[in-house]
Motif scaffolding. Structure first.
Motif, PDB file in Angstrom:
ATOM      1  N   ARG A 410      50.568  34.282  26.190  1.00 20.61           N
ATOM      2  CA  ARG A 410      49.696  33.492  27.060  1.00 20.61           C
ATOM      3  C   ARG A 410      48.323  33.302  26.425  1.00 20.61           C
ATOM      4  O   ARG A 410      47.752  34.227  25.881  1.00 20.61           O
ATOM      5  N   SER A 411      47.804  32.102  26.547  1.00 21.72           N
ATOM      6  CA  SER A 411      46.432  31.871  26.099  1.00 21.72           C
ATOM      7  C   SER A 411      45.519  32.027  27.307  1.00 21.72           C
ATOM      8  O   SER A 411      45.650  31.316  28.298  1.00 21.72           O
ATOM      9  N   THR A 412      44.636  33.009  27.218  1.00 23.92           N
ATOM     10  CA  THR A 412      43.803  33.316  28.396  1.00 23.92           C
ATOM     11  C   THR A 412      42.361  33.495  27.982  1.00 23.92           C
ATOM     12  O   THR A 412      42.062  33.624  26.804  1.00 23.92           O
ATOM     13  N   HIS A 413      41.470  33.497  28.958  1.00 26.08           N
ATOM     14  CA  HIS A 413      40.103  33.913  28.701  1.00 26.08           C
ATOM     15  C   HIS A 413      39.671  34.852  29.809  1.00 26.08           C
ATOM     16  O   HIS A 413      40.192  34.816  30.920  1.00 26.08           O
ATOM     17  N   VAL A 414      38.697  35.715  29.488  1.00 34.25           N
ATOM     18  CA  VAL A 414      38.231  36.703  30.457  1.00 34.25           C
ATOM     19  C   VAL A 414      37.517  35.999  31.596  1.00 34.25           C
ATOM     20  O   VAL A 414      36.636  35.170  31.375  1.00 34.25           O
ATOM     21  N   LYS A 415      37.943  36.294  32.820  1.00 28.86           N
ATOM     22  CA  LYS A 415      37.277  35.697  33.968  1.00 28.86           C
ATOM     23  C   LYS A 415      37.652  36.475  35.223  1.00 28.86           C
ATOM     24  O   LYS A 415      38.802  36.856  35.397  1.00 28.86           O
ATOM     25  N   LEU A 416      36.660  36.710  36.082  1.00 31.36           N
ATOM     26  CA  LEU A 416      36.976  37.309  37.367  1.00 31.36           C
ATOM     27  C   LEU A 416      37.516  36.193  38.252  1.00 31.36           C
ATOM     28  O   LEU A 416      36.801  35.250  38.551  1.00 31.36           O
ATOM     29  N   THR A 417      38.768  36.294  38.624  1.00 31.12           N
ATOM     30  CA  THR A 417      39.356  35.263  39.468  1.00 31.12           C
ATOM     31  C   THR A 417      39.110  35.629  40.918  1.00 31.12           C
ATOM     32  O   THR A 417      39.460  36.736  41.332  1.00 31.12           O
ATOM     33  N   ILE A 418      38.541  34.723  41.678  1.00 33.51           N
ATOM     34  CA  ILE A 418      38.308  35.060  43.086  1.00 33.51           C
ATOM     35  C   ILE A 418      39.332  34.396  43.985  1.00 33.51           C
ATOM     36  O   ILE A 418      39.185  34.357  45.197  1.00 33.51           O
ATOM     37  N   THR A 419      40.407  33.921  43.353  1.00 34.28           N
ATOM     38  CA  THR A 419      41.460  33.260  44.144  1.00 34.28           C
ATOM     39  C   THR A 419      41.986  34.172  45.244  1.00 34.28           C
ATOM     40  O   THR A 419      42.220  33.733  46.366  1.00 34.28           O
ATOM     41  N   GLY A 420      42.192  35.441  44.898  1.00 33.96           N
ATOM     42  CA  GLY A 420      42.723  36.379  45.884  1.00 33.96           C
ATOM     43  C   GLY A 420      41.838  36.436  47.121  1.00 33.96           C
ATOM     44  O   GLY A 420      42.321  36.413  48.252  1.00 33.96           O
TER      45      GLY A 420
END
Lengths: 646, 309
Positions: A410-420
């Motif tokens: 997977r190609s990803t970047h660091v990020k706090l996801t607030i979707t939850g």
């Protein structure tokens, strides 16, 4: 002299052990602090991860977002992958196709087939044989260990497998697409006197199918996504294959496109047409079957099919065209076609957390949390699910190549996801929005605090400042009740509330606080006793009555004790679980703990909901943790009181 | 003569005041008295009656004598729930006390930053057990959970925790120690602070080292606190509910079905109020017996200041 020196050595070594003990203490304290904090850290960290990551094996520690590209103007996101060679990330790609293969061999190549007991065979190990993986087993034959391949189960003998020597057909092995094999006819063939199932391929060849299956993924540059368009899957014509490295990519002709146009279908999936929820609520209406034309016209709006009929209003005004949102037998939910430019769609895999709205005899489904970019669009599900294909012209995939799925990362970047967090806050549990549970818990806490303030101060004041017959005995009884295990009265108290007709209301969650709590009365009474009685007397001389003394003299001096009462009440009732579980039946009265537990019951088995469960847990912790940070000493003093009361 | 008449005159006046004060006293404590009668005494008495009846909500209780008690003790699931609860209490109560006491002893040394450690250790105790259960549900997942990942780094394979009959209760005990020791530790800390410094000085003069002081001064002086924590711990442990209920609902294969979970199921899922009441009373008796046993044994090992032997 000597003694003095020895003494000096002695003290310094003592100092040294003292220092060592200190360092050791810190190490122990630090390790335990880590053990205490780690679960909380995991919880918070997890709550900022998207659900794919929460479920990823091996674990991805830091919250990351999966990179994606827009597929043209379709609103569909395509996920990005790194194509690796060894451990080196070579290029960022999107997946555009995949085909599964199995090794096959012609029966004529099998020199000798044998039926062998499973006990003599080792487990199958995928082994590379001339570039093709084959499941090879060791057979402990009478003549020594032989490497064999299982061809089939022996129909005559359940415990046996039919095997053949692997070395025999090394040259004749071919990888063949699994989808072609599945289409091929089966036939039984005799090999060395044993019955074997074979497949007859299109070209008439007969083959034996061996294992294991393998997959090759076709990937290409993310640039390809730019040319993507969404079409009805029914418009895809005849399937052909384009060779890409070791594998093949399906390409299709497309209806209404030039003769030589060929498309690659990147994704084919079901899409649900949608309209803004508010639009359907305001402009949608119910039409009787006799008000609608019988003739149904399939029209395309923004690329999606909708059924259109002519509607004749009952007031005699001019007929107009309406789109059928929800069909019924006698009634239809319809909307004027003038609003159909608002039509959009989403893959049904994006549609989670459905709700429904009743409208007369019709029910339409709504979606609370369809996410597009950073916004959540409340949508109504309308029309029929459509099979759509995301296509790109085959000319744009020139530089596509094949790769093993295991070489994709997977190609990803660091990020706090607030979707939850967003999703949990827009979530509904049996129709009640999630924020409501916080309000309910707050209400329960507030009522209990009021109750305890009123009742506990009065009772503690009575015990602290009045003389009366039976007081000492009653005080012992009061302390004694603290020792009674609370759970024994849970069931009979429940019956009391049943008889009072208060079941299913929130009253049982707070009413008992208006009758005091032994521990809090004890704390307040100890505190009141420490206030000099002369202050009461002075106030009485000034003409105050006893209640005024309590309100004007005692309480202003008892703020720390009152704070302890308030904080303990908050602590107990914010965290309370058994009482809400027993007394609350209607979801609109759920407290946060009860809601979390119900939510967990419903969704803990579906991995996609973990982000919401974790975010909900963190949110439920926040209020009490904030109170703890600012009012720590009251917690600690209260706990110490618990220890001192003996 | 005059003073005597005065005294005679005053006496009834004072008793009138006394009556008034007594009335006022009862008025002030009346909320508690009402609560005591309605929400403690009546429920206790009525549940004792219900425990001898067959009673489903909505029907009238039907007297069946000792039937509930007899049925209860011939129900293997009930007996199993007692076993589970006892194992839980036997491991977690001493476990909690040992961890809490050792840390209190370390924290009571004069070190810097003690308050921070104290807050960190105490923090889990203030959090809703439901939220903690959800957190550990996620952390302890055998394949993709963070703990499995952490153990994986050291090459250890994670147990299947809630999927495994042998590990489920272990997980619940460990979580409970994690949650609960902070509160007990604070009580011990207060106890240690309350030990007069002279006792240590005297011991030092007698040549006592660190261990001797711990053994001969600290622990005896703390024995009453340890005793209290043990009793509170047992009462709490016998009633454990939230943690196993949210995490496993008593599973797998009843390995974490504690007494209260069994009672909850009997009372609220199967609405057998009579049988549930009987279980409540048996639990009450079990707790009382254990508490009395601890109190009995305490005479041998608990030291009270000012107590005459």
């Amino acid at each position: 002299m000597k003694i003095a020196e020895m003494w000096k050595n002695f003290t310094s070594s003592k100092e040294r052990t003292g220092k060592a003990a200190k360092v050791l203490s810190y190490i122990v304290l630090g390790l335990i602090a880590i053990a205490m904090l780690l679960p909380l850290l995991f919880l918070v960290n997890g709550s900022f991860q998207p659900s794919w990551q929460i479920n990823a094996v091996p674990i991805v520690w830091v919250p990351r977002e999966w990179n994606s590209v827009q597929a043209g103007e379709t609103g569909r996101q395509l996920l990005l992958w790194w194509a690796k060679s060894g451990d080196v990330k070579e290029a960022e790609v999107i997946q555009i196709g995949a085909r599964r293969y199995v090794p096959v061999v012609e029966p004529s190549q099998v020199k000798e087939a044998l039926s062998v007991s499973k006990d003599q065979l080792s487990d199958a190990v995928p082994t590379d044989l001339g570039g093709i993986k084959l499941n090879i087993r060791d057979w402990q034959s009478p003549e020594g260990t032989r490497q064999v391949v299982a061809l089939a189960r022996d129909a005559q003998n359940e415990n046996n497998l039919i095997v053949a020597e692997a070395a025999g057909f090394q040259q004749a092995l071919v990888q063949y697409p699994l989808d072609e094999i599945n289409k091929a006819k089966q036939q039984t063939n005799l090999v060395s006197g044993l019955e074997l199932n074979t497949r007859i391929l299109e070209d008439g060849r007969q083959v034996l199918v061996l294992g294991p299956e393998s997959e090759l993924t076709v990937v290409g540059s993310p640039e390809i996504a730019k040319e993507a368009e969404l079409i009805q899957a029914s418009r895809l014509g005849k399937k052909e294959y384009l060779d890409v490295g070791q594998t093949q990519l399906s390409i299709y002709s497309v209806e209404d496109k030039p003769e030589d146009y060929r498309a690659v279908a990147i994704v084919q999936e079901n899409w649900q047409p949608l309209l803004p929820q508010s639009l359907v609520a305001e402009q949608g209406f119910i039409a009787k079957v006799d008000q609608l034309s019988e003739e149904v016209q399939p029209l395309v709006f923004n690329g999606f099919n909708m059924n259109v009929r002519t509607y004749t209003p009952s007031d005699g005004s001019a007929p107009y065209e309406v789109a059928v949102l929800i069909p019924g037998s006698t009634e239809f939910l319809v909307i004027s076609t003038e609003f159909m430019d608002k039509l959009y769609a989403a893959p049904i895999s994006d549609l989670v957390e459905p709700g429904s709205i009743n409208l007369g005899t019709l029910t339409y489904r709504v979606q609370e949390d369809l996410e597009r970019g950073d916004t959540i669009i409340p949508s109504a599900l309308v029309g029929e699910i459509q099979d759509l294909a995301l296509i790109v012209p085959s000319t744009s995939v020139k530089n596509a190549y094949d790769i093993l799925p295991s070489s994709l990362e997977r190609s990803t970047h660091v990020k706090l996801t607030i979707t939850g967090y967003k999703r949990v806050l827009s979530l509904k549990l049996s129709g009640t929005p999630f924020w409501r549970f916080f309000v309910n818990s707050g209400y329960v806490v507030l009522m209990n605090i009021i109750g305890h303030f009123v009742s506990c101060t009065l009772v503690a004041y009575g015990f602290a400042r009045f003389r009366g017959r039976g007081k000492n005995f009653l005080f012992v009884v009061l302390l004694g009740t603290m020792m009674i295990p609370g759970t024994i009265v849970i069931l009979p108290t429940y019956l009391v509330f049943v008889h009072l007709g208060l079941l299913g209301t929130m009253v049982p969650l707070w009413i008992r606080s208006f009758f005091g709590n032994a521990f809090l009365i004890f704390i307040l009474r100890q505190f009141f006793m420490a206030i000099p009685y002369e202050l009461d007397e002075a106030a009485i001389l000034d003409g105050a009555n006893r209640l005024q003394v309590l309100l004007k003299v005692i309480l202003p001096l008892s703020k720390p004790a009152l704070a302890t009462v308030g904080i303990f009440t908050f602590w107990w009732y914010w965290n309370g679980f058994l009482d809400p579980l027993i007394y609350i039946t209607d979801s609109k009265y759920y407290t946060i703990t009860l809601a979390l537990s119900k939510f967990n019951d419903l969704y803990s088995r579906s991995a996609g909901y973990y982000d919401r469960i974790l975010a909900g847990a963190v949110l439920s912790l926040l209020p009490i943790v904030i109170v703890f940070i600012f009012a720590q000493r009251y917690f600690i003093e209260g706990i110490q009181m618990q220890g001192l009361k003996r | 003569m005059v003073p005597v008449t005065k005294a005679l005159k005053m006496k009834p006046k004072r008793s009138k005041l006394e009556i008034k004060e007594t009335l006022e006293f009862y008025l002030y404590i009346s909320p508690w008295i009402i609560g005591f009668l309605v929400f403690l005494l009546y429920p206790l008495a009525s549940s004792l009656y219900y425990s001898f009846t067959r009673y489903e909500i909505g029907t009238t209780p039907h007297w069946i004598g000792l039937r509930n008690y007899i049925d209860m003790f011939s129900d293997p699931r009930y007996l199993n729930s007692i076993k589970v609860t006892f194992i839980y209490a036997l491991v977690s109560v001493p476990g909690l006390s040992i961890v809490a006491l050792s840390l209190a002893l370390i924290l009571s040394r004069k070190l810097r930053g003690i308050n921070i450690f104290r807050s960190i250790y105490f923090m889990p105790s203030i959090m809703p057990l439901v939220a903690i259960s959800l957190a550990f549900f996620y952390i302890l997942r055998p394949d993709s959970g963070p703990l499995a990942g952490l153990l994986g780094i050291f090459g250890i394979e994670s147990p299947r925790w809630f999927g495994d009959e042998q590990w489920a209760l272990v997980a619940i005990i460990l979580i409970n120690v994690w949650v609960g020791f902070g509160g007990q530790m604070i009580i011990y800390l207060a106890g240690i602070k309350g030990i007069p410094a002279e006792l240590y000085e005297v011991a030092e003069i007698d040549g006592a080292g660190t261990w001797a002081k711990l053994w001969n001064v600290t622990l005896p002086m703390l024995s009453s606190t340890i005793f209290l924590n043990l009793i509170l711990g047992i009462i709490g442990a016998m009633q454990i509910f939230d943690l196993p209920f949210v995490m496993t609902e008593g599973g797998p294969a009843d390995a974490t079905r504690t007494y209260m979970i069994h009672l909850y199921n009997r009372g609220w899922k199967e609405i057998q109020m009579g049988s549930g009441s009987a279980m409540g009373w048996v639990l009450f008796l079990i707790i009382m017996v254990i508490t009395l046993l601890v109190i009995r044994s305490s005479q041998a090992w608990v030291y009270y200041e000012g107590e005459r032997k």
